[in-house]
Each structure stands twice: as structure tokens, then as C-alpha cells.
Design an enzyme around this catalytic site. Structure first.
Site, PDB file in Angstrom:
ATOM      1  N   ASP A  56       0.839  -1.195   0.000  1.00 53.87           N
ATOM      2  CA  ASP A  56       0.000   0.000   0.000  1.00 53.87           C
ATOM      3  C   ASP A  56       0.873   1.244   0.000  1.00 53.87           C
ATOM      4  O   ASP A  56       1.290   1.720   1.054  1.00 53.87           O
ATOM      5  CB  ASP A  56      -0.936  -0.012   1.220  1.00 53.87           C
ATOM      6  CG  ASP A  56      -1.821   1.232   1.283  1.00 53.87           C
ATOM      7  OD1 ASP A  56      -1.908   1.951   0.255  1.00 53.87           O
ATOM      8  OD2 ASP A  56      -2.425   1.468   2.347  1.00 53.87           O
ATOM      9  N   LYS A  61       1.722   7.977   0.331  1.00 57.38           N
ATOM     10  CA  LYS A  61       2.124   8.055   1.730  1.00 57.38           C
ATOM     11  C   LYS A  61       3.497   8.716   1.854  1.00 57.38           C
ATOM     12  O   LYS A  61       4.299   8.660   0.914  1.00 57.38           O
ATOM     13  CB  LYS A  61       2.230   6.637   2.319  1.00 57.38           C
ATOM     14  CG  LYS A  61       0.908   5.936   2.545  1.00 57.38           C
ATOM     15  CD  LYS A  61       1.116   4.560   3.164  1.00 57.38           C
ATOM     16  CE  LYS A  61      -0.193   3.831   3.384  1.00 57.38           C
ATOM     17  NZ  LYS A  61      -1.092   4.478   4.345  1.00 57.38           N
ATOM     18  N   ASP A  80       0.300  -4.967   4.604  1.00 60.93           N
ATOM     19  CA  ASP A  80      -1.087  -4.524   4.484  1.00 60.93           C
ATOM     20  C   ASP A  80      -1.991  -5.639   3.928  1.00 60.93           C
ATOM     21  O   ASP A  80      -3.167  -5.426   3.694  1.00 60.93           O
ATOM     22  CB  ASP A  80      -1.149  -3.271   3.601  1.00 60.93           C
ATOM     23  CG  ASP A  80      -2.330  -2.374   3.932  1.00 60.93           C
ATOM     24  OD1 ASP A  80      -2.877  -2.504   5.041  1.00 60.93           O
ATOM     25  OD2 ASP A  80      -2.705  -1.557   3.069  1.00 60.93           O
ATOM     26  N   ARG A 108     -10.960  -0.505   2.238  1.00 61.41           N
ATOM     27  CA  ARG A 108     -12.430  -0.593   2.283  1.00 61.41           C
ATOM     28  C   ARG A 108     -13.016  -0.801   0.894  1.00 61.41           C
ATOM     29  O   ARG A 108     -14.077  -1.394   0.741  1.00 61.41           O
ATOM     30  CB  ARG A 108     -12.993   0.658   2.975  1.00 61.41           C
ATOM     31  CG  ARG A 108     -12.717   1.947   2.251  1.00 61.41           C
ATOM     32  CD  ARG A 108     -12.843   3.171   3.169  1.00 61.41           C
ATOM     33  NE  ARG A 108     -11.698   3.325   4.057  1.00 61.41           N
ATOM     34  CZ  ARG A 108     -11.572   4.282   4.959  1.00 61.41           C
ATOM     35  NH1 ARG A 108     -12.532   5.180   5.109  1.00 61.41           N
ATOM     36  NH2 ARG A 108     -10.500   4.360   5.713  1.00 61.41           N
TER      37      ARG A 108
HETATM   38  N1  BES Z   1      -3.160   0.279   5.264  1.00 63.57           N
HETATM   39  C1  BES Z   1      -3.500   1.556   5.765  1.00 63.57           C
HETATM   40  C2  BES Z   1      -3.736   1.563   7.280  1.00 63.57           C
HETATM   41  C3  BES Z   1      -2.529   1.253   8.127  1.00 63.57           C
HETATM   42  C4  BES Z   1      -1.725   2.265   8.614  1.00 63.57           C
HETATM   43  C5  BES Z   1      -2.236  -0.053   8.468  1.00 63.57           C
HETATM   44  C6  BES Z   1      -0.638   1.964   9.396  1.00 63.57           C
HETATM   45  C7  BES Z   1      -1.152  -0.336   9.269  1.00 63.57           C
HETATM   46  C8  BES Z   1      -0.346   0.666   9.736  1.00 63.57           C
HETATM   47  C9  BES Z   1      -4.771   2.067   5.095  1.00 63.57           C
HETATM   48  O1  BES Z   1      -4.940   1.652   3.777  1.00 63.57           O
HETATM   49  C10 BES Z   1      -4.684   3.545   5.063  1.00 63.57           C
HETATM   50  O2  BES Z   1      -3.848   4.060   4.399  1.00 63.57           O
HETATM   51  N2  BES Z   1      -5.583   4.199   5.796  1.00 63.57           N
HETATM   52  C11 BES Z   1      -5.597   5.597   5.869  1.00 63.57           C
HETATM   53  C12 BES Z   1      -7.028   6.050   5.724  1.00 63.57           C
HETATM   54  C13 BES Z   1      -7.186   7.519   5.488  1.00 63.57           C
HETATM   55  C14 BES Z   1      -6.662   7.912   4.129  1.00 63.57           C
HETATM   56  C15 BES Z   1      -8.653   7.878   5.591  1.00 63.57           C
HETATM   57  C16 BES Z   1      -5.040   6.003   7.238  1.00 63.57           C
HETATM   58  O3  BES Z   1      -5.279   5.301   8.209  1.00 63.57           O
HETATM   59  O4  BES Z   1      -4.328   7.007   7.281  1.00 63.57           O
HETATM   60 ZN    ZN Z   2      -4.026  -0.101   3.274  1.00 63.65          ZN
HETATM   61 MN    MN Z   3      -3.985   2.936   2.405  1.00 68.92          MN
END
Ligand code: BES
Ligand code: ZN
Ligand code: MN
Length: 504
Positions: free
Chosen positions: A273, A280, A291, A354
Site C-alpha cells: 500500500d 504516503k 497490508d 475498504r
Molecule cells: N493500510 C493503511 C492503514 C494502516 C496504517 C495499516 C498503518 C497499518 C499501519 C490504510 O490503507 C490507510 O492508508 N488508511 C488511511 C485512511 C485515510 C486515508 C482515511 C489512514 O489510516 O491514514
Molecule cells: Zn491499506
Molecule cells: Mn492505504
């Protein structure tokens, strides 16, 4: 590492492990060993600061004799010696000895004030030892990097060793499942991408699991626009893997379609991811190789259930994609149509899990009509803000199911904490131009993510576990060395065992 059981006696050679209770109180075997060494054990204890507390030990070297060393491990107070404490002790013994001896002989005694029989204690310690022995070193090419690999066998010496072995055997299969999950989670994303992860899942066929792999064209035909949108920026094609395990014999007479309905487990399998176009920050981005942790748990759980021949019908579905930025990647603001027909405005391409689960959940419900659907996903960073790294977040549309899982988690030490759902949160993901958007505002990020998933499960009993905080351990624990933890496999195996198999 091998686990074996034998009847209790004081070994004449090698390394011996005995328990000592809080207050330097020797267990029966510790006393026997002390006697056999003319009081060397008690002399050493008295000369040291070792008091018999948990997570403390004292090694008594015995030069000259055939017994090389006697390791006294602290048990703490008798009333605190329960299943989880014994598993941790098993892990602790492995951690303490793995670089030093080849065979560890652990003497297990009944303890006054502890509810477990000796053979039950031995089985718990065996499980902990096995879980604690895990390492992922396939990419280390130098021998001395493997110093922890010296320990080849943990031998549990106990009264009723045959019963101990019989108790442990199914748990050994569960540990196989946990190890499979840990292996998958530990693999780097250049090795583990949707196609190669699907190939790993296919290996379960030898356990009698039916494994199907859907490719991009099939998913297109099914209308999985949400999942495909995430995948479109990557050169690695997405896969959807469907695993079916049938462990419950068909019932005659009763309405077969209802009685034989399966439980379904659904996993987020984002093999990397990057965030996509909503990319990111670079610091820590390497973590996003794990992920696919939710998918890893589903695959490991299917292995555990089939391995121990659980009397249950279970379906595992994992959505496998790589989330990458490129000229073909999904853009913020794109609108996609999910398999359910509902449209989604993708405001942030990093809220991709999601989107993958939306189609995987709908597909699972639509095809299998499961009595219960449980999804696992490393879904949000926000769950780590809320719960840290010691509990997974649990969301559900059914209170009884939620508490059953909370209890199963307590029993195996994979703890989950319930968080709310509600119309106020649901409103936060309404979109101006589509049926919904894939992010809420700044607050309650784990809840709005769960609300999003809820829109794809209909009235199926459902639980969502946000495992982002518990899938990877930076420090390690006695039964989960640092790295991939496999959190979720034992929790769900326990829930299946107590709630689905017992009523079968
Ligand atoms: N895979 C990430 C969530 C995550 C973060 C898992 C750190 C493990 C460690 C997920 O896909 C993500 O990026 N979520 C975002 C959502 C946001 C953009 C609404 C997040 O949590 O920042
Ligand atoms: Zn993710
Ligand atoms: Mn993500």
C-alpha cells in the site's frame, strides 16, 4: 523445532528446566533435582537475587556432571498460573535457551492452587514453546545469523504424557496456521504480490480445501469496480481467492441449504500500500508490505481449521491487490461502481482497503449466504491512535456475536475491544455526487471505515476486526517474536471451536 512428551522423571543428562514459585518455593521436580545435585539448586538460588517471579530465571551450570545446566524458571504466584501464563512460560523458555542448548527437558508438576492438571499445563507450555520458536530467516545467508536456531527440541516431561500429547496435537495444527500467516506477512512485496499470494493459498488444496482464484477478467465480469479501481495503477494483476473447507457432514432431513450454511472469513490483501496517487510519506512506508495481514490471517485460519479437522463449514475470501501510483492509477475524485451496484467517490486513494473489502464482502454474501461474516483488515492508522498495539478494534451489527469474539480473544490472549457504529457516523460518508465517499472527516477514522464496510454486508451477521495495530510487532512477546504476529488465527479458531463446533 520439535515438541515431544514423555513421562516425568529426573533426566540424567542434558539441560533441565524446572519451575520455582514466588518466594523461592521449589516445585516437586525442582526439589528432586536439588536432591540429585546435593543441594546445588537451592544453594545457587540463595546466592542469587532470583525469587521465582514471572519472566525471571536462574541458570545453574553443573560442570563435570552429565547434566550440563539446570534452569530454574519463575512461575510467580500459584493462583496466577493459568493457561496464558503457561503459554508465555513455554515461549520464555524457548527464548532463554534457543541460542544455548539443542534439547530442553522441561519438568512439569502439578501445583497446589492451580486449576490445571500437570498434563494440561504441559500442553499449554508446549503450545507457547512452539509459537515462541518462530523465526523468519530465509533471506539470511550467513550461518551465524542463525544463532537462535540451536534449540531443536523441547521435551515436556509430565505425568499423563499421552494425554498431554493428545491435548496438544490439534493446537500444533493451529500453530501451523499461525506460522503460515506469519510467513506470508513477513514476505517482502517484491516476492509476495497478488499472483504469488494466490499461489500460496492454492497450497491449501492438499489439506482438502477447495481453492479458486478469480482473475481480473472474471472480476470485471462480476462488476467489481471498487476492487479493480485500487488495482489499476499496478503492473501486478489483482486476484480474488476463494477457499472452501467442508468439515461438517451434511445433515439429512433438515433443509440442507440452511443447516449447512458456512461461516465466512474475508480478508484485506493489499500486498503493498503505497497510498496510490494520495501517496504516503516515505518514512515507514516499508511497513505497508504487511497490508495484506487480514488476508494472511484468513489463509492461516483455513489452514488451521483444515489441519485440525474442525467440524465446521468455512469459506475464506481474500481480495488481493497492489496499491500503486502510476499513469494508469486511480485519481482522487474518481467515481467507481461496486459489485453491489452502489457508487463510490474515491476522495483518497489511500483509503483503499475498504474499496477492496466492499466487493469481497458483497461477493461472499451474494454467493455463499453465510450465517456469519467476519472480516479482518489492517484498515486504519486511526485504530492505533485509539487502541495502541495491544488490542484489535471490533465493530459488529450483532452484540452477542461481538461479545463471543471478545471472550474468545481473552481466552487466547488476542484481545479485541468493541467500538461503536451508528447513523451519525454513517452520515459522514455520504457523498455529494455518488452514493458514498471513501473517507469521512478528520475524526473517528476507524469508525467511518467500518461504517463504509457495513454498507456492503446487508443484514448478514457481521464483525469487522481492524488489526492494523496488532499485525506486526516491533518489539516481540514470548509467544510472538518480533515481526508478523499472526494475530487473529487463534482468536477465530477458538471462536469456531467454542461457538460453532460445540453446537454442531
Ligand atoms: N493500510 C493503511 C492503514 C494502516 C496504517 C495499516 C498503518 C497499518 C499501519 C490504510 O490503507 C490507510 O492508508 N488508511 C488511511 C485512511 C485515510 C486515508 C482515511 C489512514 O489510516 O491514514
Ligand atoms: Zn491499506
Ligand atoms: Mn492505504
Amino acid at each position: 523445532m520439535k515438541i515431544s512428551f514423555a513421562n516425568l522423571s529426573v533426566p540424567k543428562a542434558g539441560a533441565i528446566i524446572v519451575g520455582v514459585l514466588e518466594g523461592r518455593k521449589l516445585t516437586a521436580s525442582a526439589e528432586a533435582v536439588d536432591k540429585a545435585t546435593s543441594g546445588a539448586v537451592m544453594r545457587a538460588i540463595k546466592a542469587s537475587s532470583f525469587k521465582g517471579s514471572k519472566n525471571h530465571s536462574l541458570t545453574v551450570m553443573t560442570p563435570g556432571g552429565r547434566v550440563q545446566r539446570i534452569v530454574c524458571v519463575g512461575l510467580g504466584k500459584a493462583k496466577d498460573v493459568d493457561a496464558l501464563a503457561l503459554q508465555n512460560l513455554g515461549g520464555y523458555i524457548v527464548k532463554t535457551l534457543k541460542a544455548h542448548v539443542a534439547v530442553a527437558q522441561v519438568l512439569v508438576d502439578e501445583i497446589d492452587g492451580c486449576d490445571l492438571k500437570a498434563h494440561e499445563m504441559a500442553a499449554e507450555m508446549a503450545l507457547g514453546a512452539r509459537l515462541g520458536s518462530y523465526s523468519f530467516n530465509k533471506y539470511k545467508t550467513k550461518k551465524n545469523d542463525h544463532s537462535g536456531d540451536k534449540l531443536k527440541e523441547v521435551k515436556l516431561l509430565t505425568k499423563g504424557s499421552a494425554k498431554a500429547k493428545a491435548l496438544y496435537e490439534p493446537q500444533d495444527k493451529v500453530a501451523d496456521g499461525v506460522f503460515f500467516t506469519r510467513d506470508l506477512v513477513s514476505e517482502p512485496a517484491n516476492v509476495l504480490y497478488p499472483e504469488s499470494l494466490a499461489a500460496q493459498a492454492k497450497s491449501l488444496a492438499k489439506l482438502g480445501i477447495k481453492v479458486e482464484v478469480l482473475g481480473k477478467a472474471q472480476m470485471k465480469r462480476l462488476g467489481m469496480g471498487a476492487l479493480l479501481g485500487v488495482a489499476q495503477g499496478s503492473v501486478n494483476e489483482p486476484k480474488l481467492v476463494v477457499m472452501q473447507y467442508t468439515g461438517k457432514p451434511k445433515r439429512k432431513g433438515s433443509n440442507p441449504s440452511k443447516a449447512d450454511a458456512p461461516v465466512a472469513f474475508v480478508g484485506k490483501g493489499v500486498t503493498f500500500d503505497s497510498g496510490g496517487i494520495s501517496i504516503k510519506p516515505s518514512a515507514g512506508m516499508e511497513d505497508m508490505k504487511w497490508d495484506m495481514g487480514g488476508a494472511g490471517v484468513v489463509i492461516g485460519l483455513m489452514k488451521a481449521l483444515a489441519g485440525r479437522k474442525a467440524k465446521v463449514n468455512a469459506v475464506g475470501v481474500v481480495g488481493l491487490v497492489e496499491n500503486m501510483p502510476s499513469g494508469s492509477a486511480q485519481r482522487p475524485g474518481d467515481v467507481v461502481t461496486s459489485m453491489s451496484g452502489q457508487t463510490i467517490e474515491v476522495l483518497n486513494t489511500d483509503a483503499e482497503g475498504r474499496l477492496v473489502l466492499a466487493d469481497a464482502l458483497h461477493y461472499t454474501k451474494d454467493r455463499f449466504n453465510p450465517h456469519t461474516m467476519i472480516d479482518l483488515a489492517t484498515l486504519t492508522g486511526a485504530i492505533m491512535v485509539a487502541l495502541g498495539t495491544h488490542y484489535a478494534g471490533l465493530f459488529s451489527n450483532d452484540d452477542e456475536l461481538a461479545w463471543d469474539l471478545v471472550n474468545a480473544g481473552r481466552e487466547v490472549g488476542e484481545r479485541v475491544w468493541t467500538l461503536p457504529l451508528g447513523p451519525e457516523y454513517d452520515k459522514m460518508i455520504n457523498s455529494d455526487i455518488a452514493d458514498m465517499q471513501n473517507i469521512g472527516d478528520r475524526w473517528g477514522g476507524s469508525i467511518t471505515a467500518a461504517q463504509f464496510l457495513k454498507r456492503f454486508v446487508g443484514d448478514t451477521k457481521w464483525v469487522h476486526l481492524d488489526i492494523a495495530g496488532v499485525t506486526w510487532s516491533k518489539s516481540g512477546k514470548p509467544i510472538a517474536p518480533k515481526g508478523g504476529t499472526g494475530f487473529g488465527v487463534r482468536l477465530l479458531d477458538q471462536w469456531v471451536k467454542h461457538k460453532l463446533e460445540k453446537t454442531a
